[in-house]
Design a protein around this motif. Sequence first.
Motif, mmCIF file in Angstrom:
data_model
loop_
_atom_site.group_PDB
_atom_site.id
_atom_site.type_symbol
_atom_site.label_atom_id
_atom_site.label_comp_id
_atom_site.label_asym_id
_atom_site.label_seq_id
_atom_site.Cartn_x
_atom_site.Cartn_y
_atom_site.Cartn_z
ATOM 1 N N ALA A 205 0.756 -1.333 0.033
ATOM 2 C CA ALA A 205 0.075 -0.083 0.105
ATOM 3 C C ALA A 205 0.821 1.321 0.026
ATOM 4 O O ALA A 205 0.284 2.414 0.109
ATOM 5 N N PRO A 259 -1.482 -4.244 -5.605
ATOM 6 C CA PRO A 259 -1.239 -3.110 -4.597
ATOM 7 C C PRO A 259 -2.678 -3.056 -3.989
ATOM 8 O O PRO A 259 -3.819 -3.402 -4.294
ATOM 9 N N ILE A 260 -2.558 -2.301 -2.710
ATOM 10 C CA ILE A 260 -3.577 -2.314 -1.897
ATOM 11 C C ILE A 260 -3.705 -0.838 -1.847
ATOM 12 O O ILE A 260 -3.011 0.033 -1.446
ATOM 13 N N ASP A 261 -4.962 -0.203 -1.998
ATOM 14 C CA ASP A 261 -5.404 1.234 -1.880
ATOM 15 C C ASP A 261 -5.781 1.574 -0.362
ATOM 16 O O ASP A 261 -6.885 1.309 0.165
ATOM 17 N N ALA A 262 -4.595 2.143 0.529
ATOM 18 C CA ALA A 262 -5.119 2.406 1.910
ATOM 19 C C ALA A 262 -5.815 3.389 1.972
ATOM 20 O O ALA A 262 -6.284 3.874 3.142
ATOM 21 N N THR A 263 -6.165 4.238 0.989
ATOM 22 C CA THR A 263 -6.979 5.660 1.190
ATOM 23 C C THR A 263 -8.539 4.925 1.101
ATOM 24 O O THR A 263 -9.486 5.801 1.264
ATOM 25 N N ARG A 264 -8.858 3.665 0.816
ATOM 26 C CA ARG A 264 -10.284 3.109 0.648
ATOM 27 C C ARG A 264 -10.547 2.463 2.126
ATOM 28 O O ARG A 264 -9.681 1.607 2.371
ATOM 29 N N GLY A 267 -9.363 -1.404 1.694
ATOM 30 C CA GLY A 267 -7.889 -1.494 1.650
ATOM 31 C C GLY A 267 -7.366 -1.454 3.093
ATOM 32 O O GLY A 267 -6.472 -1.936 3.491
ATOM 33 N N THR A 294 -3.806 9.327 2.847
ATOM 34 C CA THR A 294 -4.641 10.148 2.131
ATOM 35 C C THR A 294 -3.961 11.474 1.976
ATOM 36 O O THR A 294 -4.348 12.011 1.126
ATOM 37 N N PRO A 297 -0.283 11.515 -1.455
ATOM 38 C CA PRO A 297 -0.409 10.453 -2.544
ATOM 39 C C PRO A 297 0.806 9.577 -3.028
ATOM 40 O O PRO A 297 1.851 10.233 -3.168
ATOM 41 N N THR A 299 1.647 6.784 -6.440
ATOM 42 C CA THR A 299 1.296 6.109 -7.522
ATOM 43 C C THR A 299 1.795 4.588 -7.087
ATOM 44 O O THR A 299 3.328 4.564 -7.369
ATOM 45 N N ARG A 302 0.351 -1.466 -10.658
ATOM 46 C CA ARG A 302 0.226 -2.968 -10.744
ATOM 47 C C ARG A 302 0.999 -3.499 -11.833
ATOM 48 O O ARG A 302 0.798 -3.368 -13.153
#
Length: 410
Positions: A205, A259-264, A267, A294, A297, A299, A302
């Motif tokens: 993440a 990848p994990i989206d830590a902002t969601r 995730g 959050t 940012p 990028t 994947r």
Amino acid sequence: SSPQPPCRLDPSARKPPDRLIGQWPETATRRPTRSSTISPTCPTARKARSFAVVTRENLARTIRWQRVGFDALGCPFYAALSNELTHDLETDGPVTRLLLPYADASFEAAYVLRLLGGVHRMALAGDAPALAAHFPSTGGDGDAQAAMAAMRELLADPPAEILDALTRPPQTNEVGRSVALLSGLLVVADETRLPIRAREMGASAGLNSRCDSYWYEQDGMGWGRPQSRVRFVNLWNRGAPPFSAPLDIVDRRACDRDPIDATRPEGALTLLSYVWPEPPERFARAREAIAHATHVPVTIDRADVRDWLPTQLRERHPGQALVVFHSVFWQYLDADIRATLRAHLADAGREATPDAPLAWLRLEPNAENYVPAELRLTTWDGSPGTGRARLLATTGFHGGPIDWLAGASA
């Protein structure tokens, strides 16, 4: 972070081993009964029983090794739960039947951690209140025996969340490793006096790609964001990194196969589920780092690292230092992939200049004894003797005290 964690995972790692219990097919978690068409006294049956015994021994060994890790790294709840797993194995309980198909996988495949991650996720999400009543991370009483009773009941008919967790290597994305990684970045900044373009391999993440947004302090000297709630104070022994260095990360990018989206929310929950419930300060630190994601940012592509790294190395920006880094990642690559990545880095290093240097920073296990984790740095800038590795520090895999050894050759 193993059949390899994402950005290093062999696709076959998501499949159960071909050699399941006694070679019985799709219901491999269920041993055959006496009504089987195979006579219990025939050679095939004897061979199958022998194989099943070996399989159970493998699983028992994996659980024992995992318990050692829990004890050593300060998670008595999971250590006690490992003892309960051993008892479940002896009594052919539902947890054992769920894990047996993966018993011959390597320890690094981390199927015990996959299972515990899935169970922890359900507790954190409120989907398993009987478990949450005992997990320390959810305010529970830490009673491992009671937690195991709840697990047996839950896994008698495994929910989809648990079955899915078994297909995914753990992605702890341990933010405690930022202590070592930031220390290495400070060395690069101090030596090059240039802004940095950071590129992380196997980032999950990207919490460690945000390491410059936390606070670091030693003996009254500090670096980072003073207001950050992710704080690392007085952890360095035998010296400290150059906190006065002009570290400025002007561009950051990373890769991971999954990848994990830590902002969601989903995730964030996934990341927390892989963090052990103890020690409590580690869990709290992970929660704070995830909440902070959050604001910075990153990028995260994947991608397979074999394709991703050459692309990043081809980008040259005069007046900036390129730093490729990773942590507890290299060990999961096979020898051919490691050789390929080394070759890419060496080729790019030959093109490096003082105005556009390249650095390779890594925090990985000791090659001979596995522990401690070692922070090593290789830099290229076109000068004589460039490209030699240095051992900067040693530390633990979850962060903690760090012995500062900058300047030693390796």
